[in-house]
Design an enzyme around this catalytic site. Sequence first.
Site, short mmCIF file in Angstrom:
data_model
loop_
_atom_site.label_atom_id
_atom_site.label_comp_id
_atom_site.label_asym_id
_atom_site.label_seq_id
_atom_site.Cartn_x
_atom_site.Cartn_y
_atom_site.Cartn_z
N CYS A 47 -13.59 -7.60 11.95
CA CYS A 47 -13.39 -6.26 12.53
C CYS A 47 -14.64 -5.76 13.23
CB CYS A 47 -12.99 -5.27 11.43
SG CYS A 47 -11.25 -5.36 10.97
N ARG B 176 -11.12 7.55 11.94
CA ARG B 176 -10.24 6.84 11.01
C ARG B 176 -9.15 7.77 10.55
NH1 ARG B 176 -12.35 3.70 5.97
NH2 ARG B 176 -10.07 3.55 5.76
N THR C 97 -11.51 6.60 18.08
CA THR C 97 -10.94 5.35 17.58
C THR C 97 -11.90 4.72 16.58
OG1 THR C 97 -10.06 3.15 18.12
CG2 THR C 97 -11.88 3.96 19.46
N ALA C 98 -11.35 4.06 15.57
CA ALA C 98 -12.16 3.30 14.62
C ALA C 98 -12.19 1.82 14.98
CB ALA C 98 -11.60 3.46 13.20
N ASN D 139 -4.78 7.96 8.74
CA ASN D 139 -3.41 7.54 9.00
C ASN D 139 -2.89 8.28 10.23
OD1 ASN D 139 -2.64 10.11 8.16
ND2 ASN D 139 -2.04 9.44 6.12
N LYS E 189 -1.80 -7.77 11.53
CA LYS E 189 -3.16 -7.65 12.05
C LYS E 189 -4.15 -7.27 10.97
CE LYS E 189 -3.57 -2.88 13.72
NZ LYS E 189 -3.99 -2.08 14.87
N ASP E 190 -3.66 -6.89 9.76
CA ASP E 190 -4.56 -6.59 8.65
C ASP E 190 -4.85 -7.81 7.78
OD1 ASP E 190 -4.75 -3.92 9.35
OD2 ASP E 190 -3.14 -3.27 8.02
N ARG F 148 0.85 -1.18 0.00
CA ARG F 148 0.00 0.00 0.00
C ARG F 148 0.89 1.24 0.00
NH1 ARG F 148 -2.52 -0.21 5.18
NH2 ARG F 148 -3.71 1.61 4.51
N ARG G 174 -4.90 11.38 12.28
CA ARG G 174 -5.46 11.22 13.62
C ARG G 174 -4.80 12.18 14.62
NH1 ARG G 174 -6.09 4.73 14.31
NH2 ARG G 174 -4.99 4.52 12.33
N ARG H 149 -12.36 -3.11 18.99
CA ARG H 149 -11.59 -3.72 20.09
C ARG H 149 -11.19 -2.67 21.12
NH1 ARG H 149 -6.26 -3.54 21.18
NH2 ARG H 149 -5.86 -2.50 19.19
N ARG H 150 -10.62 -1.56 20.63
CA ARG H 150 -10.22 -0.50 21.55
C ARG H 150 -11.43 0.15 22.22
NH1 ARG H 150 -5.95 1.58 17.11
NH2 ARG H 150 -4.08 0.48 17.85
#
Length: 330
Positions: A247, A154, A132-133, A156, A88-89, A12, A160, A136-137
């Site tokens: 997700c 959301r 946060t997006a 990068n 994790k992605d 990416r 943020r 989990r968090r």
Amino acid sequence: MTDSDVFRIGTRGSPLALAQTNHVVELLKEANPQLKERGAVETIIIKTTGDRVQDVLLAQLGGKGLFTKELDEAMLDRRIDIAIHSMKDVPTFLPVGITLHAILPREDVRDAFISRSAKSISELRRGARVGTASTRRKAQVLKLRPDLEVVPLRGNVDTRLKKLADGEVEATFLAFAGLKRLMRDAEVTSLVDPSDMLPAVGQGALAATCRDEDKRAQVYLSALTHWPTAVSVSAERAMLAGLDGSCQTPIAGLAETDGAGTLRIRGLIARPDGTETAEAECQGPEAEADDLGRKLAEELLLKAGPGMIQAIKTEQPDIIRVPTETEGEA
């Protein structure tokens, strides 16, 4: 050198993805001297769905595969030879014809807490807005501090941090591993202990995928795998598969080896609002990593019970649009 001799690496185009890919390229060249020749390696930037669709939360778009789908397609079409991912992605199940062939040494797995007004989650004022997006968090923050307001965020790293500086939120979280790779760890206010916020499955690790039949790529990648990390990540992904996680489901997990052949794995599943969580852990021989992950998934499902599982499935929000840029490991 002909085009067929060039080793093409897909990635990416975000600053973090490029930093991670450049790191892997250097490791590949160190392990394979023939790749040090000028023009032997080409980095090809591919824009993914997760990069293009910037105004919808990832969980509502379909989750992890959004950052890997186009890279997988490019690999199967032979436009690239390998792809570099934040572990994790990577989806739990890979497309037919693609294999996960190298998992590199893991960075620090912790989440970084970043705020201009507080030193930690506990010090945030009552009702503070946290961005946060990550489901989990969000679930784990609300478990610790149900009085906080968690809002979608959301983007990068730069995006943020700018939203934080502009006062849109009072705190946010980023993966410490990503910040370190970008040499931005000075931005961190404090690190969150995994006992308070268990990381995402695979957090902190990089991975390379290639085609099943591509022996050249497999030879080049073979020297890069870090087995303690690979064993730990394998256990975590086995847990995730057992939970049928995406997700949209707040799931966290962390496996660690003790250097003497024993693996310990912790896991968590939660309702998105943090009002209910199920947590468990187990340990056993490293050689049984996948079995330990599956065993932990079973324990978590038993602890959660059908009521909590049904609540998780029915509590997914309507699509929330947020003005953003791209993201990834962070």
